[in-house]
Design a protein around this motif. Structure first.
Motif, PDB file in Angstrom:
ATOM      1  N   THR A  99       0.825  -1.203   0.000  1.00  0.00           N
ATOM      2  CA  THR A  99       0.000   0.000   0.000  1.00  0.00           C
ATOM      3  C   THR A  99       0.861   1.256   0.000  1.00  0.00           C
ATOM      4  OG1 THR A  99      -1.703  -1.211   1.200  1.00  0.00           O
ATOM      5  CG2 THR A  99      -1.859   1.193   1.214  1.00  0.00           C
ATOM      6  N   LYS A 149       3.955   1.519  -1.055  1.00  0.00           N
ATOM      7  CA  LYS A 149       4.683   1.628  -2.320  1.00  0.00           C
ATOM      8  C   LYS A 149       3.798   2.179  -3.427  1.00  0.00           C
ATOM      9  CE  LYS A 149       8.166  -1.831  -1.449  1.00  0.00           C
ATOM     10  NZ  LYS A 149       8.767  -3.112  -1.824  1.00  0.00           N
ATOM     11  N   ILE A 150       2.564   1.712  -3.504  1.00  0.00           N
ATOM     12  CA  ILE A 150       1.644   2.213  -4.530  1.00  0.00           C
ATOM     13  C   ILE A 150       1.346   3.689  -4.295  1.00  0.00           C
ATOM     14  CG2 ILE A 150      -0.731   2.051  -5.372  1.00  0.00           C
ATOM     15  CD1 ILE A 150      -0.478  -1.001  -5.111  1.00  0.00           C
ATOM     16  N   THR A 151       1.139   4.073  -3.039  1.00  0.00           N
ATOM     17  CA  THR A 151       0.870   5.471  -2.713  1.00  0.00           C
ATOM     18  C   THR A 151       2.067   6.355  -3.067  1.00  0.00           C
ATOM     19  OG1 THR A 151      -0.557   4.749  -0.917  1.00  0.00           O
ATOM     20  CG2 THR A 151       0.170   7.034  -0.870  1.00  0.00           C
ATOM     21  N   TYR A 158      -2.661   2.704 -15.915  1.00  0.00           N
ATOM     22  CA  TYR A 158      -2.533   2.529 -14.475  1.00  0.00           C
ATOM     23  C   TYR A 158      -2.498   1.061 -14.087  1.00  0.00           C
ATOM     24  CZ  TYR A 158      -3.199   7.411 -13.320  1.00  0.00           C
ATOM     25  OH  TYR A 158      -3.034   8.747 -13.188  1.00  0.00           O
ATOM     26  N   LYS A 194       0.907  -0.534 -14.498  1.00  0.00           N
ATOM     27  CA  LYS A 194       1.884  -0.043 -13.517  1.00  0.00           C
ATOM     28  C   LYS A 194       1.666  -0.706 -12.164  1.00  0.00           C
ATOM     29  CE  LYS A 194       1.045   4.226 -14.681  1.00  0.00           C
ATOM     30  NZ  LYS A 194       1.008   5.680 -14.751  1.00  0.00           N
ATOM     31  N   TYR A 195       0.429  -0.808 -11.736  1.00  0.00           N
ATOM     32  CA  TYR A 195       0.163  -1.403 -10.435  1.00  0.00           C
ATOM     33  C   TYR A 195       0.432  -2.900 -10.440  1.00  0.00           C
ATOM     34  CZ  TYR A 195      -1.715   3.145  -9.524  1.00  0.00           C
ATOM     35  OH  TYR A 195      -1.856   4.497  -9.381  1.00  0.00           O
ATOM     36  N   ILE A 203       4.138  -3.169 -10.015  1.00  0.00           N
ATOM     37  CA  ILE A 203       4.514  -2.917  -8.620  1.00  0.00           C
ATOM     38  C   ILE A 203       4.207  -4.141  -7.763  1.00  0.00           C
ATOM     39  CG2 ILE A 203       4.015  -1.530  -6.570  1.00  0.00           C
ATOM     40  CD1 ILE A 203       3.470   0.820  -8.483  1.00  0.00           C
ATOM     41  N   ILE A 204       3.047  -4.737  -7.958  1.00  0.00           N
ATOM     42  CA  ILE A 204       2.662  -5.931  -7.181  1.00  0.00           C
ATOM     43  C   ILE A 204       3.601  -7.089  -7.489  1.00  0.00           C
ATOM     44  CG2 ILE A 204       0.851  -7.673  -6.863  1.00  0.00           C
ATOM     45  CD1 ILE A 204      -1.182  -5.343  -7.264  1.00  0.00           C
ATOM     46  N   HIS A 229       7.052  -6.303  -5.975  1.00  0.00           N
ATOM     47  CA  HIS A 229       6.945  -6.378  -4.512  1.00  0.00           C
ATOM     48  C   HIS A 229       6.839  -7.834  -4.056  1.00  0.00           C
ATOM     49  CE1 HIS A 229       5.918  -5.042  -0.486  1.00  0.00           C
ATOM     50  NE2 HIS A 229       4.827  -5.775  -0.531  1.00  0.00           N
TER      51      HIS A 229
END
Length: 171
Positions: A104, A106-108, A141, A144-145, A148-149, A152
């Motif tokens: 959370t 990292k996404i923010t 978007y 990108k997310y 990131i997931i 991570h």
């Protein structure tokens, strides 16, 4: 004596794990979002640093609020790598909470950095805009997310594997 006061092993491992996270996630940004290596590191370093700093701040704020037995077990587990009598529930709960909280954060942080990058791109001169490649905020978007997931998850999986091997070898 000094290692019982200052958890040097924890500081070393945290630094090592931070380097692993930065490297893996920068690689994911470079490969899957298709940004330059420099830009991927410029995103990965603050995202991971902020996530780790906030995570430690939350840890040191909320641990004193727990009951003394849980607080003692958690501090021994985190800072000195001493497992409690029944470690399975503690390790699993801790890993899930840390994973979700860090993701959370990292996404923010990524969204915040993206907005900063978009704003700085608007301030560029026309000649700078001419040579700018595909910018980070032009990519969907969702992709990108997902990146990131994935990054991570892989970095935390590797860290978990390292922790298992270190604890398995020390027994």
């Amino acid at each position: 004596m000094l290692s019982s006061i200052i958890p040097l092993k924890t500081v070393f491992f945290q630094t090592f794990f931070l380097l692993i996270q930065i490297t893996i996630e920068a690689l994911f940004f470079y490969k899957f979002i298709k940004i330059s290596r420099k830009k991927s590191l410029e995103y990965s370093i603050p995202v991971n640093l902020f996530s780790n700093i906030i995570g430690w701040l939350i840890f040191f704020v909320f641990v004193p609020l727990a009951n003394s037995e849980f607080q003692f077990q958690l501090m021994n587990f985190i800072l000195f790598n001493k497992l409690p009598p029944n470690p399975e529930w503690l390790i699993l709960t801790f890993f899930i909470v840390v994973f979700a909280l860090a993701l959370t954060l990292k996404i923010t942080t990524f969204m915040l950095m993206e907005r900063i990058s978009k704003y700085s791109d608007e301030l560029e001169t026309p000649t700078q805009k001419k040579y700018r490649h595909l910018s980070l905020y032009q990519i969907k978007y969702r992709k990108k997310y997902q990146v990131i997931i994935w990054g991570h998850s892989l970095s935390h999986g590797i860290i978990l594997l390292i922790l298992i091997l270190v604890n398995w070898n020390s027994k």
